[in-house]
Design a protein around this motif. Structure first.
Motif, short mmCIF file in Angstrom:
data_model
loop_
_atom_site.label_atom_id
_atom_site.label_comp_id
_atom_site.label_asym_id
_atom_site.label_seq_id
_atom_site.Cartn_x
_atom_site.Cartn_y
_atom_site.Cartn_z
N VAL A 374 -14.29 76.92 14.23
CA VAL A 374 -13.17 76.62 15.13
C VAL A 374 -13.67 76.25 16.53
O VAL A 374 -13.02 75.47 17.23
CB VAL A 374 -12.18 77.79 15.19
N ALA A 375 -14.81 76.79 16.94
CA ALA A 375 -15.37 76.41 18.24
C ALA A 375 -15.74 74.93 18.25
O ALA A 375 -15.42 74.19 19.19
CB ALA A 375 -16.58 77.26 18.57
N ILE A 376 -16.42 74.48 17.19
CA ILE A 376 -16.82 73.07 17.12
C ILE A 376 -15.60 72.16 17.00
O ILE A 376 -15.51 71.12 17.67
CB ILE A 376 -17.77 72.86 15.93
N GLU A 377 -14.65 72.57 16.18
CA GLU A 377 -13.45 71.75 16.02
C GLU A 377 -12.65 71.68 17.32
O GLU A 377 -12.09 70.64 17.66
CB GLU A 377 -12.59 72.31 14.89
N GLN A 378 -12.62 72.78 18.06
CA GLN A 378 -11.91 72.78 19.33
C GLN A 378 -12.60 71.86 20.34
O GLN A 378 -11.94 71.11 21.07
CB GLN A 378 -11.82 74.20 19.88
N ALA A 379 -13.93 71.92 20.40
CA ALA A 379 -14.66 71.03 21.31
C ALA A 379 -14.41 69.57 20.96
O ALA A 379 -14.18 68.73 21.84
CB ALA A 379 -16.15 71.35 21.25
N TYR A 380 -14.44 69.27 19.67
CA TYR A 380 -14.21 67.88 19.23
C TYR A 380 -12.80 67.42 19.59
O TYR A 380 -12.60 66.34 20.16
CB TYR A 380 -14.45 67.78 17.73
N VAL A 418 -12.98 62.81 10.78
CA VAL A 418 -14.41 62.53 10.58
C VAL A 418 -15.27 63.76 10.87
O VAL A 418 -16.45 63.79 10.52
CB VAL A 418 -14.88 61.34 11.44
N ILE A 419 -14.71 64.76 11.52
CA ILE A 419 -15.46 65.97 11.83
C ILE A 419 -15.63 66.87 10.61
O ILE A 419 -16.53 67.72 10.55
CB ILE A 419 -14.75 66.76 12.97
N THR A 420 -14.81 66.66 9.58
CA THR A 420 -14.78 67.58 8.43
C THR A 420 -16.13 67.72 7.72
O THR A 420 -16.55 68.85 7.42
CB THR A 420 -13.69 67.13 7.44
N PRO A 421 -16.86 66.64 7.39
CA PRO A 421 -18.16 66.83 6.71
C PRO A 421 -19.15 67.68 7.50
O PRO A 421 -19.88 68.48 6.93
CB PRO A 421 -18.67 65.40 6.52
N THR A 422 -19.16 67.51 8.82
CA THR A 422 -20.06 68.31 9.66
C THR A 422 -19.66 69.78 9.62
O THR A 422 -20.51 70.67 9.50
CB THR A 422 -20.05 67.79 11.10
#
Length: 626
Positions: A374-380, A418-422
Motif C-alpha cells: 500500500v505504501a508503493i501504491e500510494q506513492a504511485y 501498470v503498477i500491478t505487476p511490480t
C-alpha cells in the motif's frame, strides 16, 4: 474415552479462563463477584486532546459466563459526549471504578444504538494478561530456524502463495491462515453486542489504497476508518507534548508512519511502573506479540448510526505491546519493535509530481508485505494520474541484514493499472522471505524506483529462431536471428550472438529462446531444486527465478541429457551406475529429474513486451569439413 473435539474445547476454555481467584487481586481492584445492580461508579477516558476526563457509570447487571471463563458487567454510561454519541470505538479499555476500586474496562457496545450502554470486561479476567507481560514467548510470526528439518519435505510454496495472495486482495481469508476468530456475541436491545475494536485510522491514502486496506483488514476482522489529513498530525494542538500515560489515557498503535499513516487507538485501563494493560479485548489476537505502542491525541468523537468512534492521531512511540489476549492487551514502556524504512522514488515524464516518498512500516511478517504494497501504491497514485495508456519501468532493492540484496526489475505497458505487476512481484518476494518455513529473513530496508512514461508499447510475438549454420566448432560464435511479429506490423528479425564454450564436447545441442513466463517453466524443468525448496538458501534461489520482466527474453544452451538432481544439486557427470544407485536408495522427496543440462543462459532486453518461444538445434564437431 473423551472425544478429541471435546478435549480441544475443554483445553481452549482452560487456556482463556482466569488462573487466579478473586482473592489474588490487589486490594484496589473489585472482582465482578462483588459488583451489584445499582452500584454507581466513575469511568475515565479522553474526549479531546490528552486530558483524561470522568463520566458516570451505573451498573445494570452481571452476565455470568458470558464468555469462556469470564463474566461480563453491563452498565449505562452518562456524560455530555456519551449521551450524544453513545459508547464509541476507541473507548476500549476505559477504566471503571466503584468506591475507588477498579472493576474493569469498557470494552463492548451495541451496534446501531445511541444508548450509552456497554459491556465491561472484569478486572480479574484482564489481570491474567498483566501477569504475562514481559514473559518470554514466541510471538506470532517469529519463526525459529527450521534448518534442522531441511531436506525432509519440500515447502509447498504455491499453495501458501495462493492463500496469501487471496488475503492480500481482500477476499475471504482461508482458514489455513489462522486469522483472528470471531469473538462470542450477545443479543442486545438494538442489535448485537460487539467488541469496541480499537479503530484503525488511515490518513493520506488515495481512494484506491483505502479500498485495498479496507478489504485486507476486513478479512482479518478489523475495520478501517479514513481519517483524512487530521490523522497524520493535522489536528489542532498537535504540537502539544504528550503528558505521562495513565489509566484512561489514549493509547496508539502505529503500524505505518511517514507519507501515509495507519494506526489504531484504544484506552489504557491500568498502569503500574513500566507496565500497562488496556482495551479489554484483543487488538490482533496474536497472543505473545511485538506491537508498537504510542501516545495518542484525540481529535474528537465522530457520530455514526452503526457505531461511533474516536478520531485520533498517534504521537511518539513509547514502548511495546507484548501481550495480545482475549481479555486485554498488555505492554511495557521502553524499546519499540523495529520498523522498516521504505523509500519510493517516482520519475519519468508521465509523473505529474516527481518526488521521493518515505514510509516506516511495522516489521511484522504478517503485515510488512501488505504495508509495503500500500505504501508503493500510494506513492504511485500520488504522483501519476492512473488512466489511459501507460508504460512503467520499475526496480526494487530489498536489503537483508546479512548483506545480501534482492534486486529485481519489472516492466509493464498497459491501458490501466501498470503498477500491478511490480506490486505482485514485490509481494511474492516478501512472502517467500518472511513466510517460508525455514527461516524468517531479516529485512533491513526496501528501496523502490518507478519511472512512468505516457503511451503503451504494444506487445510483439516471437515466431521463430534460426541459425546461419547447422554445424559449429567449440568456441565458435553462433549467429542467430529471432523472427518477431509486432502488433499490426510486418514481421522483422532481431540478431543474436551466442558464443559456444571452448571446451564444449562434440554432439547435438539445443538453443532455446523463450519469454519471461515460459522461462520459469524452463528453469523448473532444468533445475527443479529452487521450485521444491528444502532450505532457506533454496528460497533465495526461488526468489531469483520468478517474476521475470515482460520485455526480457531468456536464451538457453542445452545439452540434451537426463540429469538427476538431489536436494536441488545436479549430479550431472556422475556415472550412470552411480545415478541409478542414488535413484534407487535416496528418498523420493529429495530427488528430481531434470531434462537437459544447461550450459549457458543469457538475458536479452527487448524494446517491447515480447511473448512466445522458439528452438533451434545445432551440431558441434571437433572438425568441420568445408
Amino acid at each position: 474415552m473423551m472425544r478429541p473435539l471435546f478435549t480441544l474445547l475443554l483445553l481452549a476454555v482452560l487456556m482463556v479462563a482466569p488462573r487466579g481467584a478473586a482473592a489474588d487481586l490487589p486490594p484496589e481492584f473489585m472482582p465482578s463477584s462483588e459488583v451489584r445492580v445499582g452500584m454507581v461508579g466513575e469511568g475515565r477516558t479522553v474526549f479531546h486532546g490528552f486530558e483524561v476526563e470522568s463520566f458516570k457509570v451505573t451498573i445494570l447487571g452481571v452476565e455470568h459466563n458470558a464468555m469462556p471463563g469470564s463474566n461480563l458487567i453491563i452498565a449505562r454510561l452518562e456524560g455530555p459526549m456519551l449521551e450524544q454519541h453513545g459508547v464509541v470505538a476507541g473507548m476500549s479499555g476505559s477504566p471503571v471504578f466503584i468506591d475507588g476500586r477498579l472493576i474493569g474496562a469498557v470494552a463492548y457496545g451495541w451496534s446501531f444504538s445511541y444508548n450509552p450502554i456497554c459491556g465491561i470486561t472484569p478486572i480479574e479476567s484482564m489481570w491474567t494478561v498483566w501477569e504475562n507481560i514481559g514473559r518470554p514467548g514466541v510471538s506470532k510470526g517469529k519463526r525459529p530456524d527450521a534448518s534442522r528439518i531441511a531436506g525432509v519435505a519440500a515447502w509447498d510454496w504455491e499453495r501458501d502463495w495462493t492463500a496469501f495472495a487471496t488475503l492480500i486482495e481482500g477476499r475471504a481469508a482461508p482458514e489455513s491462515l489462522a486469522l483472528r476468530p470471531r469473538l462470542p456475541a450477545l443479543a442486545g436491545v438494538e442489535g448485537e453486542l460487539r467488541p469496541l475494536w480499537a479503530p484503525l485510522f488511515v490518513s493520506g491514502a488515495s481512494p484506491r489504497v483505502e479500498q485495498r486496506l479496507r478489504g485486507f483488514l476486513a478479512a482479518r476482522g478489523m475495520e478501517l476508518i479514513g481519517a483524512g489529513p487530521m490523522g497524520s498530525g493535522g489536528g489542532a494542538g498537535n504540537d502539544q507534548p504528550a503528558p505521562p500515560i495513565e489509566a484512561g489515557s489514549a493509547l496508539g498503535v502505529p503500524l505505518m508512519t511517514g507519507d501515509m499513516t495507519l494506526s489504531g487507538v484504544g484506552t489504557v485501563t491500568w498502569r503500574e511502573g513500566d507496565r500497562l494493560i488496556g482495551f479489554g479485548h484483543p487488538m490482533f489476537f496474536d497472543g505473545a506479540s511485538a506491537v508498537p505502542m504510542s501516545a495518542a491525541w484525540i481529535i474528537g468523537f465522530m457520530q455514526s448510526y452503526q457505531h461511533s468512534f474516536k478520531l485520533s492521531e498517534v504521537r511518539e512511540i513509547v514502548g511495546t505491546i507484548d501481550q495480545d489476549r482475549l481479555f486485554a492487551i498488555g505492554g511495557r514502556f521502553g524499546d519499540s519493535p523495529p520498523y522498516i524504512p521504505l523509500r519510493v522514488r517516482i520519475a519519468g515524464e508521465a509523473a505529474g509530481i516527481p518526488r521521493e516518498y518515505n514510509f516506516r512500516c511495522w516489521k511484522n511478517p504478517d503485515y510488512l508485505p501488505f504495508l509495503s504494497l500500500v505504501a508503493i501504491e500510494q506513492a504511485y497514485s500520488g504522483s501519476v494520474a492512473e488512466g489511459g495508456e501507460m508504460t512503467l519501468e520499475a526496480s526494487y532493492d530489498i536489503e537483508l541484514a546479512d548483506g545480501r540484496r534482492i534486486r529485481k526489475r519489472n516492466f509493464s505497458s498497459a491501458q490501466a493499472q501498470v503498477i500491478t505487476p511490480t506490486l505482485r512481484s514485490l509481494m511474492f518476494d516478501m512472502f517467500a522471505l518472511l513466510g517460508n518455513p525455514f527461516r524468517e529473513a531479516d529485512i533491513v530496508s526496501v528501496d523502490v524506483t518507478l519511472e512512468a512514461r505516457s503511451g503503451m508499447l504494444r506487445q510483439q510475438g516471437l515466431v521463430g529462431l534460426t541459425a546461419t549454420h547447422s554445424h559449429y566448432r567449440p568456441g565458435d560464435t553462433v549467429q542467430l536471428e529471432a523472427r518477431l511479429l509486432p502488433w499490426r506490423g510486418p514481421e522483422f528479425t532481431h540478431p543474436i550472438q551466442l558464443e559456444l564454450p571452448a571446451d564444449i564436447a562434440p554432439g547435438s545441442y539445443v538453443i532455446h529462446l523463450t519469454d519471461a513466463a515460459a522461462a520459469q517453466q524452463v528453469e523448473r524443468t532444468n533445475a527443479p531444486g529452487p521450485f521444491a525448496p528444502r532450505t532457506y538458501e533454496d528460497v533465495l534461489d526461488l526468489v531469483d527465478v520468478v517474476d521475470l520482466p515482460a520485455d526480457e527474453l531468456r536464451l538457453y544452451l542445452f545439452e540434451p541429457a537426463h540429469d538427476l538432481v538431489l536436494q536441488g544439486k545436479s549430479l550431472a557427470g556422475m556415472p550412470g551406475s552411480m545415478q541409478a544407485l542414488v535413484r534407487g536408495t535416496a528418498l523420493p522427496q529429495v530427488q528430481q529429474q531434470a531434462v537437459g543440462r544447461r550450459l549457458d543462459r543469457r538475458l536479452l532486453r527487448m524494446d517491447a513486451p515480447t511473448y512466445g518461444a522458439a528452438t533451434v538445434t545445432i551440431e558441434v564437431a571437433a572438425h568441420i569439413n568445408n
